[in-house]
Design a protein around this motif. Structure first.
Motif, mmCIF file in Angstrom:
data_model
loop_
_atom_site.group_PDB
_atom_site.id
_atom_site.type_symbol
_atom_site.label_atom_id
_atom_site.label_comp_id
_atom_site.label_asym_id
_atom_site.label_seq_id
_atom_site.Cartn_x
_atom_site.Cartn_y
_atom_site.Cartn_z
ATOM 1 N N TRP A 52 -3.174 11.577 0.719
ATOM 2 C CA TRP A 52 -4.072 10.773 1.563
ATOM 3 C C TRP A 52 -4.801 11.604 2.595
ATOM 4 N N ARG B 124 -8.970 7.406 2.295
ATOM 5 C CA ARG B 124 -10.006 6.483 2.776
ATOM 6 C C ARG B 124 -9.898 5.138 2.051
ATOM 7 N N ALA B 125 -9.669 5.176 0.753
ATOM 8 C CA ALA B 125 -9.518 3.931 -0.019
ATOM 9 C C ALA B 125 -8.284 3.164 0.443
ATOM 10 N N ARG C 298 -10.155 8.092 10.032
ATOM 11 C CA ARG C 298 -11.305 7.333 9.522
ATOM 12 C C ARG C 298 -12.325 7.113 10.636
ATOM 13 N N GLU D 115 -10.453 11.100 -0.177
ATOM 14 C CA GLU D 115 -11.029 9.859 -0.719
ATOM 15 C C GLU D 115 -9.927 8.832 -0.999
ATOM 16 N N GLU D 116 -8.765 9.307 -1.497
ATOM 17 C CA GLU D 116 -7.639 8.402 -1.729
ATOM 18 C C GLU D 116 -7.152 7.793 -0.415
ATOM 19 N N THR E 164 -8.839 1.632 3.932
ATOM 20 C CA THR E 164 -9.780 0.515 3.790
ATOM 21 C C THR E 164 -9.050 -0.725 3.284
ATOM 22 N N ALA E 165 -8.164 -0.572 2.317
ATOM 23 C CA ALA E 165 -7.390 -1.704 1.796
ATOM 24 C C ALA E 165 -6.467 -2.276 2.880
ATOM 25 N N ASP F 190 -8.609 -4.116 5.424
ATOM 26 C CA ASP F 190 -9.092 -5.385 4.857
ATOM 27 C C ASP F 190 -8.002 -6.454 4.923
ATOM 28 N N GLU G 90 0.805 -1.225 0.000
ATOM 29 C CA GLU G 90 0.000 0.000 0.000
ATOM 30 C C GLU G 90 0.839 1.276 0.000
#
Length: 158
Positions: A89, A111-112, A56, A108-109, A115-116, A119, A42
């Motif tokens: 970010w 947050r994505a 977040r 938004e970048e 999230t990755a 996960d 990431e």
């Protein structure tokens, strides 16, 4: 209430909590190494990951707020924020409540990305064995929260 449900006397509690500290240190260091391995995937360091996850969960915050919650120095958190901002970010926005302390906002970048990361971490955490129950996990969190509260007065700026 049976004997195992009664609060431990302070001396016995002190000795038993050493067992917890003896496990928390290696667990923390191994978990950090695993997160650092994900940095190649990431691109987020452990420090940046912590800032992104806190934003977040809590929403916009100042660097002093982020540092207080994480028990990290403001200088370190500022470096993590600067790194995250340089990568798009987070964004640094004016704080209507305090002119000298800007708000840090997740993009938004960002947050994505977080999230990755989460996960991937969730997939790893699903592999924990031991047939743990919800009550056991709640008890563990309660114990660690009480232990952390014991050190609330420790200054992290040194």
């Amino acid at each position: 209430m049976n004997e195992t449900d009664s609060p431990l006397p302070p001396d016995e509690l002190g000795h038993r909590l050493v067992e917890v500290f003896d496990l928390v240190g290696p667990l923390y260091r191994r978990a950090l190494r695993k997160v650092e391995q994900g940095e190649a995937i990431e691109g987020a360091s452990v420090g940046v990951r912590s800032v992104l996850d806190l934003l977040r969960r809590q929403g916009d915050m100042t660097v002093p707020q982020l540092s207080r919650i994480q028990a990290l120095s403001r200088q370190f958190v500022q470096r993590m924020v600067n790194d995250a901002a340089a990568r798009g970010w987070v964004q640094i926005v004016p704080n209507p409540a305090h002119q000298r302390s800007s708000l840090i906002r997740l993009t938004e970048e960002g947050r994505a990305l977080i999230t990755a990361v989460l996960d991937r971490e969730h997939t790893l955490n699903r592999q924990v064995g031991g047939d743990l129950t919800d009550a056991e996990v709640r008890a563990c969190v309660r114990v660690l929260r009480e232990m952390l509260r014991t050190f609330d007065h420790v200054d992290v700026e040194d």
